[in-house]
Design a protein around this motif. Structure first.
Motif, short mmCIF file in Angstrom:
data_model
loop_
_atom_site.label_atom_id
_atom_site.label_comp_id
_atom_site.label_asym_id
_atom_site.label_seq_id
_atom_site.Cartn_x
_atom_site.Cartn_y
_atom_site.Cartn_z
N LEU A 58 0.83 -1.20 0.00
CA LEU A 58 0.00 0.00 0.00
C LEU A 58 0.86 1.26 0.00
CD1 LEU A 58 -2.78 -1.12 2.47
CD2 LEU A 58 -3.16 -0.42 0.11
N GLU A 59 1.96 1.25 0.76
CA GLU A 59 2.86 2.40 0.78
C GLU A 59 3.51 2.60 -0.57
OE1 GLU A 59 5.53 1.46 3.90
OE2 GLU A 59 4.14 1.99 5.51
N ALA A 84 0.88 7.34 -0.05
CA ALA A 84 1.15 7.15 1.37
C ALA A 84 1.00 8.47 2.12
CB ALA A 84 2.54 6.57 1.57
N TYR A 140 -6.32 1.72 -2.37
CA TYR A 140 -5.29 2.71 -2.05
C TYR A 140 -5.10 2.92 -0.55
CZ TYR A 140 -5.50 3.77 -7.02
OH TYR A 140 -5.46 3.68 -8.39
N TYR A 141 -3.94 3.41 -0.21
CA TYR A 141 -3.48 3.62 1.16
C TYR A 141 -4.50 4.37 2.03
CZ TYR A 141 -0.18 5.45 4.76
OH TYR A 141 0.46 5.81 5.92
#
Length: 428
Positions: free
Chosen positions: A134-135, A140, A165-166
């Motif tokens: 995710l990062e 992020a 997404y993050y």
């Protein structure tokens, strides 16, 4: 980061809407969905959008200023975000988080012995792998998560968009008891990342866009104990309030009947196949038909007199292009709702959609509002109907009735009210 000053009016329940990008310049499906929900809920709640500084999803490069601003009367709080990491890094953690790394495959082939795990600790699938994926994919936003922890008690609920997404995925893990999750989940590689079992099980509520999305999610994730509802989105019936404005077509030099595509012009959205089929159709038939592409170009588009590229345009012009089209084309293989399909139906305009996409297929079948294609021959047959205006008016009317009867804002907002009130009651 400074907060907004409180207004003089009686306090309303405070709702945070979390999404990876936000703004009138952003035309991604989930982002437009989030903007529509924010503007509707703001009529009855104190709404703040929590988002990144990014405009472009391809790199998440910061574009907007950090901090508070206003967009169409909606308060927006933007947090610093990191840029997208290289594809190689994303790919590594994506494979690792799905158990597809070579070491993990060998581990399973040997029967998952303990000695192998001791020798190769990376054979295990860990939450850290999901976090790193995710990062790497981004955007992020660690400051967002810090904000949620610090300000949780000030909000009645948070509505988080998009599991991919993050911001959406990690916010529901940060404030699970106050989270309403709109995951826009569909059958793609990312859905099989093990970390999503934890993410999807975390929120107080999940609001799905379609029955197909809910069924897929129920098979893949342990979400039986999560409150769930199929909600979708309210649709503005443009045909009821707009008159066709021919000057919009004239300004773009559109001279013939046309098809319209709205969204990112990207091979990941099937646009390369759509353009290939369209140009082949013109070559074979000599039909007087144009293809209007509305949106940001993320792939090379061939120069051709029958292809008109508008780039990003204001909603008012986009609405006119949809209202006056012969049909809307949606070539995407991955959709969780397809907002643009519903908008086209609200214009009384039929839709030609990729029949390999379950959500699109279900919309067309249930509404009788268009055609599906799975190859060039079915694409050609549909375009022949459009050129001959064969049943196009009837299909447009059927799509209009489908949206009118199923996607009214009064119904949709009632579902949000239910989830918000339930979360409020639980957290008293």
């Amino acid at each position: 980061m400074n907060e907004f000053p409180s207004g003089a009016s009686a306090p309303r329940r405070k709702i945070g809407i979390i999404v990876q990008r936000y703004g009138v310049q952003v035309n991604g499906g989930a982002e437009v969905h989030a903007r529509m929900v924010a503007e509707q809920l703001a009529q009855r709640y104190d709404v703040t959008v929590l988002t990144s500084r990014a405009l472009d999803y391809s790199d998440w490069k910061p574009y907007y200023a950090e901090g508070p601003s206003e967009e169409n009367g909606i308060r927006v709080l933007r947090f610093n975000n990191k840029m997208r990491e290289p594809r190689k890094v994303q790919g590594y953690y994506g494979r690792k988080a799905r158990g597809r790394h070579l070491v993990q495959k060998l581990h399973r082939a040997l029967g998952a012995p303990g000695w192998f795990t001791k020798l190769f600790p990376n054979a295990a699938i860990t939450d850290e792998d999901g976090m790193r994926w995710l990062e790497a994919q981004g955007p992020a936003m660690p400051d967002l998560l810090t904000y949620l922890k610090e300000k949780e008690q000030e909000y009645t609920a948070f509505i988080a968009f998009t599991a991919l997404y993050y911001p959406g995925a990690l916010s529901v893990l940060t404030v699970p008891q106050k989270s309403i999750f709109i995951p826009t989940m569909h059958d793609e590689k990312a859905a099989y990342i093990h970390f999503y079992r934890k993410v999807m099980a975390a929120p107080a509520w999940i609001l799905f866009n379609t029955r197909a999305e809910q069924v897929f999610s129920q098979k893949l994730f342990p979400i039986a104990q999560v409150q769930q509802r199929i909600v979708g989105v309210g649709i503005d019936l443009l045909r009821d309030r707009l008159q066709p404005d021919a000057s919009v077509l004239g300004a773009l030099n559109i001279k013939r009947p046309y098809l319209v595509y709205v969204g990112r012009i990207d091979s990941a959205k099937g646009c390369d196949v759509m353009i290939e089929y369209f140009l082949r159709f013109l070559k074979e038939t000599g039909a007087g038909l144009e293809l209007v592409l509305v949106g940001k170009e993320m792939m090379p588009v061939p120069e051709h007199p029958a292809i008109i590229r508008t780039g990003f345009i204001p909603d008012e012009r986009k609405d006119q292009l949809m209202l006056q089209a012969g049909a809307l084309i949606i070539p995407s293989l991955y959709e969780s709702l397809s907002l643009v399909l519903l908008e086209s139906f609200g214009c009384g305009v039929p839709v030609l959609a990729n029949g390999r996409t379950e959500v699109l297929h279900d919309h067309i079948e249930a509404s009788k509002g268009g055609w599906t294609f799975t190859d060039y021959d079915t694409f050609k047959a549909a375009l022949e109907d459009v050129v001959a205006q064969r049943d196009t008016k009837e299909k447009g009317e059927a799509g209009y009735r489908y949206v009118r009867d199923r996607y009214s804002w009064s119904t949709i907002l009632g579902y949000f009210d239910e989830a918000i009130s339930d979360i409020e009651a639980r957290n008293r």
